[in-house]
Design a protein around this motif. Structure first.
Motif, mmCIF file in Angstrom:
data_model
loop_
_atom_site.group_PDB
_atom_site.id
_atom_site.type_symbol
_atom_site.label_atom_id
_atom_site.label_comp_id
_atom_site.label_asym_id
_atom_site.label_seq_id
_atom_site.Cartn_x
_atom_site.Cartn_y
_atom_site.Cartn_z
ATOM 1 N N VAL A 1 -3.499 8.934 28.950
ATOM 2 C CA VAL A 1 -2.890 8.405 27.726
ATOM 3 C C VAL A 1 -3.926 8.327 26.611
ATOM 4 O O VAL A 1 -5.068 7.920 26.826
ATOM 5 N N ASP A 2 -3.538 8.769 25.420
ATOM 6 C CA ASP A 2 -4.368 8.706 24.215
ATOM 7 C C ASP A 2 -5.581 9.621 24.267
ATOM 8 O O ASP A 2 -6.537 9.441 23.509
ATOM 9 N N ASP A 3 -5.571 10.605 25.165
ATOM 10 C CA ASP A 3 -6.664 11.580 25.166
ATOM 11 C C ASP A 3 -6.503 12.604 24.056
ATOM 12 O O ASP A 3 -7.441 13.363 23.783
ATOM 13 N N GLY A 4 -5.316 12.666 23.454
ATOM 14 C CA GLY A 4 -5.121 13.539 22.298
ATOM 15 C C GLY A 4 -4.421 14.847 22.581
ATOM 16 O O GLY A 4 -4.604 15.826 21.854
ATOM 17 N N LYS A 5 -3.569 14.879 23.620
ATOM 18 C CA LYS A 5 -2.883 16.127 23.968
ATOM 19 C C LYS A 5 -1.981 16.607 22.838
ATOM 20 O O LYS A 5 -2.018 17.774 22.435
ATOM 21 N N SER A 6 -1.134 15.716 22.354
ATOM 22 C CA SER A 6 -0.189 16.119 21.319
ATOM 23 C C SER A 6 -0.912 16.496 20.026
ATOM 24 O O SER A 6 -0.489 17.412 19.305
ATOM 25 N N THR A 7 -1.999 15.815 19.728
ATOM 26 C CA THR A 7 -2.785 16.172 18.543
ATOM 27 C C THR A 7 -3.404 17.546 18.704
ATOM 28 O O THR A 7 -3.440 18.354 17.759
ATOM 29 N N LEU A 8 -3.894 17.857 19.912
ATOM 30 C CA LEU A 8 -4.459 19.181 20.172
ATOM 31 C C LEU A 8 -3.395 20.258 19.988
ATOM 32 O O LEU A 8 -3.633 21.285 19.338
ATOM 33 N N VAL A 9 -2.204 20.014 20.542
ATOM 34 C CA VAL A 9 -1.129 21.001 20.419
ATOM 35 C C VAL A 9 -0.743 21.165 18.954
ATOM 36 O O VAL A 9 -0.561 22.284 18.458
ATOM 37 N N GLY A 10 -0.624 20.034 18.238
ATOM 38 C CA GLY A 10 -0.299 20.106 16.822
ATOM 39 C C GLY A 10 -1.351 20.867 16.038
ATOM 40 O O GLY A 10 -1.032 21.648 15.138
ATOM 41 N N ARG A 11 -2.626 20.651 16.385
ATOM 42 C CA ARG A 11 -3.709 21.357 15.707
ATOM 43 C C ARG A 11 -3.645 22.862 16.009
ATOM 44 O O ARG A 11 -3.849 23.690 15.124
ATOM 45 N N LEU A 12 -3.344 23.216 17.252
ATOM 46 C CA LEU A 12 -3.200 24.628 17.608
ATOM 47 C C LEU A 12 -2.093 25.283 16.783
ATOM 48 O O LEU A 12 -2.262 26.374 16.231
#
Length: 449
Positions: free
Chosen positions: A27-38
């Motif tokens: 949790v909160d490792d930033g998966k969705s942010t990484l995907v959004g950045r990709l």
């Protein structure tokens, strides 16, 4: 990105390869942010989507667009700032097409990672640089190894919060790689990133000149992927029997299904399982036209020389390469239901197109993720547990080892009362040590095989 730009980018994609990959992490490792950045930095976001994210971000008081909102589509996810369900996204670059499964980080949603990674060619496991490798990181690595995901990327995120320190990255990469190697993961690529700032996601980071490896996107675009299953054991699970009984086709009898692996040719001698009857392939119809050869993953209709009693759930295999049929199945399972799996429990086992009654005869061990030790005879498997089981089926099944075929070596355990999926199973040893099945007393009533 405008619709004209999108159309131009999609032109010629037939010449590119497809990569299925899943993201995982705590949790909160930033998966969705990484995907959004990709998606954002590879210009795979439409203008109206980006405007919607910017509007939602302003409503939450953020100064800039929160790229995590590109994947956290459920209202509950946006309100809590977490990922709950598996979010699938499709995007492309000039070099490759991608199908992405963004999986949740909470322990109670580990089962969702099983869903996302079951068909993945690559898994991206995120780690918060401040926290290092934790239990959930080990769990995700174990699931990736268990599901035989051939490539794993360790994305050490939030490097900006540890001053882009190389020793922090090196320590995490060494610890994770050692753990993954114990699990039998064939390849680990470690990348230091900051998904929020965009460091080493799509563009190389000037803040980490000590790192000379690929960015995340560069690795995704260049990692070798083989979808050639034609050399595997040929298997065709029968899904439907086609008998038009029309004036044009009075005697047509075809057996339709998707080839799970391997190649079938007209004239091949095949065996029908579980009956064991043999015959030859008289014809193969593909998309309404006869062909001489067909291979995975084509959906075909096979005509046989002899009229045999064949129905949904049967399997056509080469007579020279038949799997061993058995009623005693030793496997590793990921338990995905809220209710525990118990010794003696009556279940349904679904393998390809065949579903049979079964009993859980033994649970020899449960995997302890901290040190990869086996806890012997736990009696039950709770939600998200990984363990060994011995299942006795009412009828013989022809399973390949999961290590040989991810499609014909996998199965589901289902609750016969309400149809709930209880566990996802992988036949054979997987990464766990083989357990010698102990004798178990048969049930006196109910499903006794």
């Amino acid at each position: 990105m405008t619709s004209t730009t999108a159309a131009a980018q999609l032109a010629g994609l037939s010449a590119t390869t497809l990569l299925r990959f899943a993201t995982a992490g705590s949790v909160d490792d930033g998966k969705s942010t990484l995907v959004g950045r990709l998606l954002h930095d590879s210009k795979s976001v439409l203008t109206d989507q980006l405007e919607a994210v910017e509007h939602a971000s302003r409503a939450r008081g953020a100064e800039g667009p929160d790229l995590a909102l590109l994947t956290d589509g459920l209202r509950a996810e946006r309100e809590q700032g977490i990922t709950i369900d598996v979010a699938y996204r499709y995007f492309a670059t000039p070099r490759r097409r991608f199908i992405l499964a963004d999986t949740p980080g909470h322990v109670q949603y580990t089962r969702n990672m099983v869903t996302g990674a079951s068909t993945a060619d690559l898994a991206v496991v995120l780690v918060d640089a401040r926290n290092g490798v934790i239990e959930q990181t080990r769990r995700h690595a174990a699931v990736a190894a268990l599901l035989r995901v051939p490539h794993v990327v360790l994305a050490v995120n939030k490097m900006d919060l540890v001053a882009y320190a190389e020793p922090v990255f090196a320590k995490i990469a060494e610890e994770f790689t050692a753990y993954a190697t114990e699990l039998g993961v064939p390849e680990v690529t470690a990348v230091p990133i900051s998904a929020l700032a965009g460091d080493n996601v799509v563009e190389p980071s000037s803040n980490m000149d000590w790192y000379g490896g690929p960015t995340v996107l560069e690795h995704l675009e260049t990692v070798p992927v083989s979808h050639d299953l034609t050399s595997c054991h040929a298997r065709l699970p029968v899904q439907y029997v086609i008998r038009p009984q029309t004036a044009e086709h009075p005697d047509y009898r075809g057996y339709a299904g998707q080839i799970a692996a391997g190649t079938f040719r007209v004239g091949d001698e095949v065996t029908v399982l579980p009956s064991g009857r043999t015959t030859k392939v008289a014809g193969i119809d593909l998309l309404g036209r006869p062909v001489d050869v067909a291979w995975t993953p084509q959906s075909v209709t096979v005509l046989l020389e002899d009229d045999l009693d064949i129905s949904r759930g049967d399997m056509l295999v080469p007579s020279s390469d038949t799997p061993t049929s058995t009623q005693d199945i030793a496997a590793t399972v990921c338990h995905v239901a809220d209710t525990p799996l118990r010794v003696g429990q009556r279940v349904l086992l679904k393998h390809t197109t065949r579903t049979v009654k079964a009993i859980v005869k033994q649970i020899p061990s449960r995997l302890t993720l901290d040190d990869l030790s086996q806890h012997p005879n736990p009696g039950i498997l709770a939600a998200n547990d990984i363990g060994r089981v011995l299942v006795r089926t009412a009828e013989p099944l022809a399973l390949d080892a999961y290590a040989d075929s991810r499609r014909t070596g996998s199965f589901l355990l289902i609750d016969p009362a309400d149809g709930t999926t209880l566990a996802a199973g992988m036949a054979g040893e997987a990464f766990a040590k083989a357990e010698a099945p102990a004798s178990a007393a048969d049930d006196e009533d109910g499903w006794d095989f």
